[in-house]
Design a protein around this motif. Structure first.
Motif, PDB file in Angstrom:
ATOM      1  N   ALA A 116      -7.265   8.292   1.956  1.00  0.00           N
ATOM      2  CA  ALA A 116      -7.737   9.573   1.410  1.00  0.00           C
ATOM      3  C   ALA A 116      -9.081   9.956   2.025  1.00  0.00           C
ATOM      4  N   GLN A 117      -9.957   8.977   2.190  1.00  0.00           N
ATOM      5  CA  GLN A 117     -11.309   9.270   2.688  1.00  0.00           C
ATOM      6  C   GLN A 117     -11.339   9.599   4.184  1.00  0.00           C
ATOM      7  N   PHE A 118     -10.223   9.323   4.876  1.00  0.00           N
ATOM      8  CA  PHE A 118     -10.101   9.752   6.270  1.00  0.00           C
ATOM      9  C   PHE A 118      -9.153  10.957   6.362  1.00  0.00           C
ATOM     10  N   GLY A 119      -9.071  11.721   5.297  1.00  0.00           N
ATOM     11  CA  GLY A 119      -8.333  12.982   5.347  1.00  0.00           C
ATOM     12  C   GLY A 119      -6.832  12.835   5.280  1.00  0.00           C
ATOM     13  N   GLY A 120      -6.345  11.723   4.715  1.00  0.00           N
ATOM     14  CA  GLY A 120      -4.908  11.591   4.503  1.00  0.00           C
ATOM     15  C   GLY A 120      -4.180  10.754   5.533  1.00  0.00           C
ATOM     16  N   ARG A 121      -4.927  10.207   6.503  1.00  0.00           N
ATOM     17  CA  ARG A 121      -4.262   9.280   7.435  1.00  0.00           C
ATOM     18  C   ARG A 121      -5.119   8.030   7.588  1.00  0.00           C
ATOM     19  N   PRO A 122      -4.472   6.897   7.790  1.00  0.00           N
ATOM     20  CA  PRO A 122      -5.253   5.659   7.896  1.00  0.00           C
ATOM     21  C   PRO A 122      -6.144   5.678   9.132  1.00  0.00           C
ATOM     22  N   PRO A 123      -7.301   5.049   9.059  1.00  0.00           N
ATOM     23  CA  PRO A 123      -8.163   4.972  10.241  1.00  0.00           C
ATOM     24  C   PRO A 123      -7.521   4.105  11.321  1.00  0.00           C
ATOM     25  N   ASP A 124      -8.019   4.249  12.545  1.00  0.00           N
ATOM     26  CA  ASP A 124      -7.482   3.444  13.645  1.00  0.00           C
ATOM     27  C   ASP A 124      -7.876   1.974  13.498  1.00  0.00           C
ATOM     28  N   TRP A 125      -9.106   1.751  13.065  1.00  0.00           N
ATOM     29  CA  TRP A 125      -9.619   0.388  12.910  1.00  0.00           C
ATOM     30  C   TRP A 125     -10.225   0.224  11.513  1.00  0.00           C
ATOM     31  N   VAL A 126     -10.115  -0.980  10.984  1.00  0.00           N
ATOM     32  CA  VAL A 126     -10.889  -1.360   9.801  1.00  0.00           C
ATOM     33  C   VAL A 126     -11.651  -2.631  10.153  1.00  0.00           C
ATOM     34  N   VAL A 127     -12.961  -2.588   9.970  1.00  0.00           N
ATOM     35  CA  VAL A 127     -13.819  -3.717  10.326  1.00  0.00           C
ATOM     36  C   VAL A 127     -14.309  -4.386   9.041  1.00  0.00           C
ATOM     37  N   VAL A 128     -14.101  -5.696   8.955  1.00  0.00           N
ATOM     38  CA  VAL A 128     -14.298  -6.425   7.702  1.00  0.00           C
ATOM     39  C   VAL A 128     -15.058  -7.726   7.952  1.00  0.00           C
ATOM     40  N   PRO A 129     -16.185  -7.957   7.293  1.00  0.00           N
ATOM     41  CA  PRO A 129     -16.791  -9.287   7.359  1.00  0.00           C
ATOM     42  C   PRO A 129     -15.808 -10.299   6.780  1.00  0.00           C
ATOM     43  N   THR A 146       5.160 -10.134  -4.955  1.00  0.00           N
ATOM     44  CA  THR A 146       6.266  -9.251  -4.581  1.00  0.00           C
ATOM     45  C   THR A 146       6.641  -8.396  -5.790  1.00  0.00           C
ATOM     46  N   TYR A 147       7.226  -7.236  -5.483  1.00  0.00           N
ATOM     47  CA  TYR A 147       7.559  -6.261  -6.527  1.00  0.00           C
ATOM     48  C   TYR A 147       8.957  -5.725  -6.269  1.00  0.00           C
ATOM     49  N   THR A 148       9.627  -5.337  -7.323  1.00  0.00           N
ATOM     50  CA  THR A 148      10.953  -4.716  -7.160  1.00  0.00           C
ATOM     51  C   THR A 148      10.819  -3.225  -6.848  1.00  0.00           C
ATOM     52  N   ALA A 149       9.636  -2.664  -7.088  1.00  0.00           N
ATOM     53  CA  ALA A 149       9.416  -1.243  -6.775  1.00  0.00           C
ATOM     54  C   ALA A 149       7.927  -1.019  -6.565  1.00  0.00           C
ATOM     55  N   THR A 150       7.628  -0.077  -5.679  1.00  0.00           N
ATOM     56  CA  THR A 150       6.219   0.277  -5.470  1.00  0.00           C
ATOM     57  C   THR A 150       6.050   1.768  -5.740  1.00  0.00           C
ATOM     58  N   PRO A 151       4.895   2.156  -6.248  1.00  0.00           N
ATOM     59  CA  PRO A 151       4.696   3.568  -6.592  1.00  0.00           C
ATOM     60  C   PRO A 151       4.595   4.430  -5.345  1.00  0.00           C
ATOM     61  N   ALA A 152       5.150   5.635  -5.391  1.00  0.00           N
ATOM     62  CA  ALA A 152       5.092   6.551  -4.244  1.00  0.00           C
ATOM     63  C   ALA A 152       3.646   6.916  -3.953  1.00  0.00           C
ATOM     64  N   GLY A 153       3.246   6.756  -2.716  1.00  0.00           N
ATOM     65  CA  GLY A 153       1.896   7.147  -2.311  1.00  0.00           C
ATOM     66  C   GLY A 153       0.803   6.224  -2.796  1.00  0.00           C
ATOM     67  N   GLY A 154       1.194   5.153  -3.470  1.00  0.00           N
ATOM     68  CA  GLY A 154       0.179   4.222  -3.969  1.00  0.00           C
ATOM     69  C   GLY A 154       0.521   2.797  -3.596  1.00  0.00           C
ATOM     70  N   VAL A 155      -0.151   1.862  -4.200  1.00  0.00           N
ATOM     71  CA  VAL A 155       0.139   0.457  -3.949  1.00  0.00           C
ATOM     72  C   VAL A 155       0.474  -0.199  -5.286  1.00  0.00           C
ATOM     73  N   ALA A 156       1.357  -1.175  -5.239  1.00  0.00           N
ATOM     74  CA  ALA A 156       1.721  -1.900  -6.461  1.00  0.00           C
ATOM     75  C   ALA A 156       0.629  -2.906  -6.799  1.00  0.00           C
ATOM     76  N   LEU A 157       0.397  -3.092  -8.065  1.00  0.00           N
ATOM     77  CA  LEU A 157      -0.582  -4.077  -8.522  1.00  0.00           C
ATOM     78  C   LEU A 157       0.067  -4.933  -9.608  1.00  0.00           C
ATOM     79  N   PRO A 158      -0.339  -6.190  -9.718  1.00  0.00           N
ATOM     80  CA  PRO A 158       0.352  -7.080 -10.671  1.00  0.00           C
ATOM     81  C   PRO A 158       0.169  -6.680 -12.132  1.00  0.00           C
ATOM     82  N   TYR A 159      -0.915  -5.971 -12.435  1.00  0.00           N
ATOM     83  CA  TYR A 159      -1.159  -5.563 -13.824  1.00  0.00           C
ATOM     84  C   TYR A 159      -1.416  -4.061 -13.864  1.00  0.00           C
ATOM     85  N   THR A 160      -0.732  -3.391 -14.748  1.00  0.00           N
ATOM     86  CA  THR A 160      -0.916  -1.947 -14.851  1.00  0.00           C
ATOM     87  C   THR A 160      -2.088  -1.627 -15.778  1.00  0.00           C
TER      88      THR A 160
END
Lengths: 368, 368
Positions: free
Chosen positions: A217-230, A47-61
């Motif tokens: 970003a790779q789908f032109g700025g919007r999330p894809p409808d599905w993500v398929v993951v092994p 958990t984080y007290t703040a997340t970066p705009a347009g990005g994702v928070a990570l435990p180590y900068t």
């Protein structure tokens, strides 16, 4: 070649994905203690007290790196029914040791450095072990990898080339070996050792979150409808979902988790207890083998309106061979995700105009 | 999975790097006919009527792709004397089949498609063969690969998995086999078959030019002082140099070509005839083996004030093992470039503050 690790000042702790209780930053390596004692193990997340705009928070900068992430996507896929939707294959084999696990290792090993451990320990006979060995070497830490007796000599050779200490043990004895270090102050377990299974290091799982930003970003700025993951115990699927949820909780892709025999499917479709063990096996898809399910995998599907999809070895093998003959050099455990995507198109779940990201978890050059 | 290929409308022809004569767009697969008949074979290069601002011209604006290029660089290297300069390792193993050859194959195979060939043919027992097999498969073309009898079974297995026709032949008989197709209208030779050696497909070599643009960006907008490249017949080094020269002819990096025994070094330092064959061999660096030199390799060094550097197998082996133990998973033929870079620092050619790009040509997971 150790590098400095900088803790994100906004990292505030860990939270259980089941009971929601918060924990301080630490190493509860078998998940939420409360849920574990209650008999329903569940993984924690950062958990984080703040997340970066347009990005994702990570435990180590600043973190241990070998150059992972920002992998390309490939379009123009026309095997099976893939050509009928906007299917893009994310090439995680482009990571330094050839799989998505490098994203995990970068942060799991950075946690070990940040918390002053001297070594990491993991159970893996494949991509995770090789990746952790490389990142530990990069960080100047020791690395113990517990492999099964059936691990190919090439894999154990690569592990030793990377300086890892290789322990050959029977299947569940691998978990018992890792569990020995659960209270160690010097050796940090980073993969699952608990039964019922929980999942791997929450710090490592955070490393999968940037996949969501990259795909958007790779789908032109919007999330894809599905993500398929092994998927085996859902570390990747859960981490990718966490990333999308952090970017835009209102528009998370449906997650499709692909498995070689019914485990998650049995839980979701037949109401099986996720804490059980599931009969079945795979010879052809070793990277997503294993007979357990995790709550994080179940939650990934439930929270996204997704699904689990089974691709058997008999179905996987001819598909995989045909993919290679079209120049797509994935490992078998990754090829199956494209078959599952083709079926999403075929059964109308991802119709014409639907966007589908397929995570090609690893390249096929390590002989797995 | 064939894709359309679009010819760059500014592609105007080919030009000999020695005599400067122009040729129409075509397949002079043994280099400049005039120079060849004069007994001094020389490769051709593509010419354009216009080049894009800030970029490099390429023969095809849409081309066969598997997602190659835009590879990352790794900093924070401290083996040997690397830490004393600004040395960045470009991870070409991040390409789809794990080596820089994918950049070549994308354009060599696109030429075959654009010109209506049904197949490509090449002599290679390693990265080039695997890459060409994959890109041919992607394009829907046939692929004949001539390998030596000593090619590892894993390599021939991968070639066959990719649908290539594998021909096992003694060393020079491989070139004779490829030469059979020099006037074919259906099968296009894309690697060198001529003795004295010339180099590979000029269309394919164009595919290396974007490395110059990427490195310039990865060094903060200016080209590095040195680029260190493992080299056999200089296709990569020449292509990268062409890219830098196109971006800014006044500021081309010095090119350092690394070889396992004196070939290019013998030409540059002892005045040996580049058209000869050079005694020596390598067991540990198969990707840069071979006993010939090309004019394009000589010119790359001469035009840039660069050099050739020898790293013997005896020097390469302990260095390579130490690199793996620091998490850097290159193939041996790539590891040597980092040792050569360390020596550039050590002997003062690249002093404190110098910027050095090292091309890590391939990852070490294919068993080469």
């Amino acid at each position: 070649m150790s590098e400095r690790v900088t803790v994100n000042p906004h990292l505030s702790g860990l939270r259980c994905l089941a009971c929601g209780r918060s924990r301080p930053v630490g190493d509860d390596t078998a998940g939420c203690p409360h849920c574990r004692e209650a008999g329903a193990p569940a993984n924690l997340r950062c958990t984080y007290t703040a997340t970066p705009a347009g990005g994702v928070a990570l435990p180590y900068t600043a973190h241990i790196t070998l150059g992972e992430g920002d992998t390309p996507v490939l379009t123009g896929l026309d095997a099976g029914r893939l050509g009928e939707a906007d299917v893009r294959l994310k090439l995680e084999g482009a990571n330094p040791t050839g799989s998505h696990k490098d994203r995990f290792s970068a942060f799991a090993v950075s946690r070990a450095v940040a918390a002053g451990y001297a070594e990491v320990v993991a159970a893996s006979s494949g991509n995770a072990g090789i990746s952790l060995a490389a990142y530990s070497a990069r960080a100047g830490l020791g690395c113990k990898i517990a492999v099964t007796g059936s691990a190919p000599a090439r894999i154990t050779g690569l592990l030793r080339d990377l300086g890892a200490e290789v322990h050959v043990l029977p299947d569940l004895a691998r978990w018992e070996y890792v569990a020995r270090f659960r209270t160690s102050r010097t050796v940090l377990p980073v993969t699952n050792y608990h039964l019922p299974a929980v999942g791997s290091s929450p710090y490592g799982i955070e490393g999968f979150k940037p996949v969501a930003r990259e795909l958007t970003a790779q789908f032109g700025g919007r999330p894809p409808d599905w993500v398929v993951v092994p998927s085996s115990r859902g570390d990747l699927a859960w981490g990718v979902h966490l990333g999308f949820a952090e970017l835009d909780a209102e528009r998370v892709p449906r997650m499709c988790l692909v498995e070689p025999f019914p485990r998650l499917s049995a839980v979701l479709e037949e109401g099986a207890d996720p804490r059980g063990t599931f009969p079945g096996g795979t010879r052809f898809q070793p990277s997503i083998a294993g007979n357990t399910v995790t709550l994080q995998a179940v939650e990934t599907v439930r929270r996204t309106g997704g699904r689990a999809a089974v691709v058997t070895d008999a179905e996987a093998e001819p598909w995989h061979r045909a993919l290679w003959r079209s120049g797509i050099c994935l490992e078998p455990s990754s090829s199956v995700a494209l078959l599952a995507a083709s079926r999403l198109v075929e059964d109308g779940r991802a119709g014409a105009g639907a966007s589908v990201a397929v995570i090609g978890t690893a390249h096929g050059f390590k002989g797995m």
